[in-house]
Scaffold this motif. Structure first.
Motif, PDB file in Angstrom:
ATOM      1  N   UNK A   2       2.979  10.826  10.409  1.00 35.33           N
ATOM      2  CA  UNK A   2       4.174  11.276  11.119  1.00 35.33           C
ATOM      3  C   UNK A   2       4.548  12.709  10.768  1.00 35.33           C
ATOM      4  N   UNK A   3       4.524  13.036   9.459  1.00 38.18           N
ATOM      5  CA  UNK A   3       5.032  14.334   8.999  1.00 38.18           C
ATOM      6  C   UNK A   3       3.957  15.404   8.880  1.00 38.18           C
ATOM      7  N   UNK A   4       2.674  14.961   8.974  1.00 35.04           N
ATOM      8  CA  UNK A   4       1.555  15.898   8.823  1.00 35.04           C
ATOM      9  C   UNK A   4       1.723  16.705   7.537  1.00 35.04           C
ATOM     10  N   UNK A   5       2.011  15.967   6.489  1.00 29.56           N
ATOM     11  CA  UNK A   5       2.231  16.572   5.178  1.00 29.56           C
ATOM     12  C   UNK A   5       2.160  15.492   4.118  1.00 29.56           C
ATOM     13  N   UNK A   6       1.897  15.914   2.883  1.00 31.30           N
ATOM     14  CA  UNK A   6       1.976  15.028   1.742  1.00 31.30           C
ATOM     15  C   UNK A   6       3.322  15.264   1.058  1.00 31.30           C
ATOM     16  N   UNK A   7       3.630  14.434   0.071  1.00 31.78           N
ATOM     17  CA  UNK A   7       4.889  14.601  -0.655  1.00 31.78           C
ATOM     18  C   UNK A   7       4.672  14.149  -2.088  1.00 31.78           C
ATOM     19  N   UNK A   8       5.712  14.268  -2.891  1.00 30.56           N
ATOM     20  CA  UNK A   8       5.603  13.824  -4.280  1.00 30.56           C
ATOM     21  C   UNK A   8       5.338  12.321  -4.343  1.00 30.56           C
ATOM     22  N   UNK A   9       5.968  11.572  -3.452  1.00 29.51           N
ATOM     23  CA  UNK A   9       5.794  10.119  -3.437  1.00 29.51           C
ATOM     24  C   UNK A   9       4.435   9.733  -2.873  1.00 29.51           C
ATOM     25  N   UNK A  10       3.994  10.433  -1.844  1.00 35.15           N
ATOM     26  CA  UNK A  10       2.715  10.143  -1.201  1.00 35.15           C
ATOM     27  C   UNK A  10       1.808  11.358  -1.394  1.00 35.15           C
ATOM     28  N   UNK A  11       1.237  11.459  -2.593  1.00 32.03           N
ATOM     29  CA  UNK A  11       0.562  12.686  -2.998  1.00 32.03           C
ATOM     30  C   UNK A  11      -0.852  12.853  -2.483  1.00 32.03           C
ATOM     31  N   UNK A  12      -1.239  14.103  -2.330  1.00 34.92           N
ATOM     32  CA  UNK A  12      -2.593  14.437  -1.898  1.00 34.92           C
ATOM     33  C   UNK A  12      -3.620  13.978  -2.927  1.00 34.92           C
ATOM     34  N   UNK A  13      -3.228  13.944  -4.217  1.00 32.10           N
ATOM     35  CA  UNK A  13      -4.193  13.588  -5.256  1.00 32.10           C
ATOM     36  C   UNK A  13      -4.765  12.186  -5.060  1.00 32.10           C
ATOM     37  N   UNK A  14      -4.016  11.301  -4.407  1.00 29.00           N
ATOM     38  CA  UNK A  14      -4.509   9.939  -4.186  1.00 29.00           C
ATOM     39  C   UNK A  14      -5.230   9.794  -2.854  1.00 29.00           C
ATOM     40  N   UNK A  15      -4.758  10.494  -1.814  1.00 25.93           N
ATOM     41  CA  UNK A  15      -5.224  10.183  -0.458  1.00 25.93           C
ATOM     42  C   UNK A  15      -6.151  11.225   0.173  1.00 25.93           C
ATOM     43  N   UNK A  16      -6.213  12.421  -0.397  1.00 23.70           N
ATOM     44  CA  UNK A  16      -6.972  13.478   0.286  1.00 23.70           C
ATOM     45  C   UNK A  16      -8.475  13.375   0.062  1.00 23.70           C
ATOM     46  N   UNK A  17      -8.884  12.744  -1.029  1.00 25.89           N
ATOM     47  CA  UNK A  17     -10.318  12.644  -1.311  1.00 25.89           C
ATOM     48  C   UNK A  17     -11.108  11.970  -0.206  1.00 25.89           C
ATOM     49  N   UNK A  18     -10.503  10.984   0.461  1.00 27.72           N
ATOM     50  CA  UNK A  18     -11.199  10.283   1.542  1.00 27.72           C
ATOM     51  C   UNK A  18     -11.581  11.196   2.686  1.00 27.72           C
ATOM     52  N   UNK A  19     -10.780  12.230   2.925  1.00 26.39           N
ATOM     53  CA  UNK A  19     -11.098  13.184   3.994  1.00 26.39           C
ATOM     54  C   UNK A  19     -12.391  13.920   3.679  1.00 26.39           C
TER      55      UNK A  19
END
Length: 569
Positions: free
Chosen positions: A71-88
């Motif tokens: 929705x926001x096309x962004x990461x946040x402190x709660x939903x961090x890139x460190x956990x989810x960006x590796x899959x990309x």
């Protein structure tokens, strides 16, 4: 048949010497792990890809993260890139293996401007303050403009912390009835009555749905209507008199008190309620009720003959002083609270912003007029009232004067982090990397000024020192053996050049460790289970300029230890 034999013979000959062997060798070579260092900036579609990866993890938290990122096309402190960006990167670079890295640039929601504590003082707060404030349950205009004591505000605040405080103020308390809490109904107080009619007296609700004629309340006009012709229309067969309308208004005001104050109501306190009446000057425009029972369902009784103090609300930003245990109003050049007159000057009849009047369409021009001589990078906090459709709230926006205009703080920033491929997966690399600048060298000079003043350069004491060897003017460390002559404590005396170099290196390491602990007091030792290292690049001068990098490990909050280096670049 002859052709078949020839073909078989040819195949037998190929078995001895395979012309495809070189091709197969080349293919085998391509299958070997490939390591690369890449840079990548996420595009809009990538956030959708990341969300799909998060959905596949199948937990509530991951599904919530997927929804947020998509929705926001962004990461946040709660939903961090460190956990989810590796899959990309697994989908973008399937051929990369251990040793590969990607510097990823992405949108990060930093959060709305850090909010300040907000408090609207109530009966219990004024009672705590004692003296006239407790007697009349409000402040004089002089008291509101002065210092507010800690007991009155009633919240915990750190030294120099800003708090937004709304107080009841009066211009005159003389000869007024004591123990009276005065307030004026606003749109959402009338809404309480309209909502009640929607639920319990639908036949007396107007077609527009914003007015009713059980109590006569209108949220649109913010008043009670006493227009008898309308009352007769919605109360057929009832004799509509001034007393009848007054009785219904009284019933409505009591409902507002019960709904508005609930468990905050205080037994014995008289609540004086002011409101507007349309089309009948014989109907009273204020009523007083005494609280007789206080809990989740308070009770009130009408009180006559009250000479109530008349109050208005005033909101200001205050700064807390731990030394004096009080609050003072913040300087108007640092923060500005929008007034009703300011809003009228903008052409806004309401005393607040709303969905119809977006603050961001008005505040930049207002600040330009208010501060015509603002300098580049000047900042101002603007406090304003907002109608959010359910209640009135106060908001604080930070504006910065850049390139000739005031710009609102943007909660979404662009962030760059490194990801590395290790043990078969892309993982976040929490290593912090930075190159020392003038201000960093100056931190060491300032420390020497405070702790080792004899080691300041005699000619340039403000920009050079010899305890660590830092120079903010040259942005480097002096690592020359000749520093022996600038050693008032004699720690280099009698040492060989090799020993001097070792001591100077130790001092440099100590300096960088001190810099890290000064610059990163909130550093954490781990992120997502990974140890955090700080790689610092710096320059030395030992007769020629050279660049090095050195690594420190964060071992506790804001604490570091040497890890490895230095390595010449």
């Amino acid at each position: 048949m002859r052709k078949l034999y020839i073909g078989i013979l040819a195949l037998m000959m190929l078995g001895a010497c395979n012309p495809m062997e070189d091709v197969y060798d080349e293919l085998d070579g391509l299958e070997k792990p490939i390591s690369k260092a890449l840079e990548y900036t996420l595009v809009e579609a990538d956030y959708g890809t990341v969300a799909k990866v998060a959905y596949r993890l199948k937990t509530k938290q991951d599904s919530a993260a997927a929804d947020y990122i998509k929705k926001n096309k962004a990461f946040s402190e709660k939903y961090g890139a460190e956990k989810y960006l590796g899959g990309l990167f697994s989908s973008l670079y399937p051929g990369l293996r251990d040793g590969s890295s990607v510097k990823a640039t992405y949108n990060f929601f930093e959060g709305a401007f850090p909010d300040v504590k907000k408090v609207a003082l109530g009966v219990a707060d004024y009672q705590r303050a004692g003296k006239d404030i407790a007697k009349y349950l409000c402040l004089s205009d002089k008291e509101a403009a002065g210092r507010l004591n800690k007991e009155l505000v009633g919240i915990e605040a750190a030294d120099r912390e800003w708090v937004l405080v709304t107080v009841k103020v009066t211009a005159d308390r003389s000869d007024k009835t004591e123990n009276v809490f005065d307030f004026t109904m606003d749109k959402y107080d009338y809404q309480i009555l309209v909502d009640d009619v929607k639920k319990n007296h639908k036949e007396q609700l107007t077609d527009k749905g914003d007015s009713e004629f059980y109590y006569g309340a209108s949220t649109y006009n913010k008043n009670f209507s006493a227009k008898k012709r309308d009352w007769e229309k919605y109360n057929k067969g009832t004799a509509i008199t001034d007393d009848f309308i007054t009785g219904r208004i009284r019933e409505g005001v009591e409902l507002v008190l019960k709904t508005k104050f609930k468990k905050d109501a205080v037994v014995g306190v008289i609540y004086n309620v002011r409101y507007k009446v349309y089309d009948n000057n014989k109907i009273p425009t204020q009523m007083a009720f005494k609280c007789t029972k206080a809990d989740d369902a308070p009770e009130f009784e009408v009180v006559e003959g009250i000479n109530a103090v008349e109050t208005y609300e005033e909101t200001n930003l205050y700064e807390y002083s731990a030394k004096y245990s009080n609050y003072t109003i913040v300087d108007g050049n640092k923060a500005y609270v929008l007034t009703e007159d300011d809003l009228k000057g903008m052409g806004i009849k309401e005393n607040c912003f709303s969905s119809s009047y977006n603050s961001k369409n008005y505040l930049p021009q207002f600040l330009t007029l208010k501060f015509p001589y603002a300098q580049p990078e000047a900042k101002c906090l603007v406090v304003y009232k907002q109608d959010n459709g359910k209640k009135y709230s106060f908001y604080i926006d930070e504006y910065t004067f850049t390139e000739g205009k005031w710009t609102a703080y943007n909660p979404t920033i662009v962030k760059t982090d490194q990801f590395i491929f290790a043990k078969g997966a892309w993982v976040f690399d929490p290593t912090v990397r930075f190159t020392m600048e003038k201000s960093d060298y100056q931190i060491l000079i300032d420390w020497t000024t405070e702790n080792k003043p004899k080691y300041l350069d005699e000619k340039y004491p403000e920009t050079a020192e010899y305890w660590f060897g830092a120079s903010s003017y040259n942005s480097n460390f002096d690592m020359r053996v000749s520093r022996k002559s600038k050693d008032p404590e004699g720690i280099l005396a009698g040492k060989s050049d090799e020993e001097v170099n070792a001591i100077l290196l130790k001092q440099l390491k100590d300096g960088i460790q001190l810099l890290l602990e000064t610059k990163y007091p909130d550093a954490v030792p781990q992120v997502s289970g990974l140890d955090v290292y700080y790689n610092v690049t710096y320059q030395i001068y030992d007769g020629s300029k050279k660049n090095y990098t050195i690594s420190f490990k964060c071992i506790d909050s804001g604490k570091f230890e040497f890890a490895e280096g230095p390595i010449q670049l």
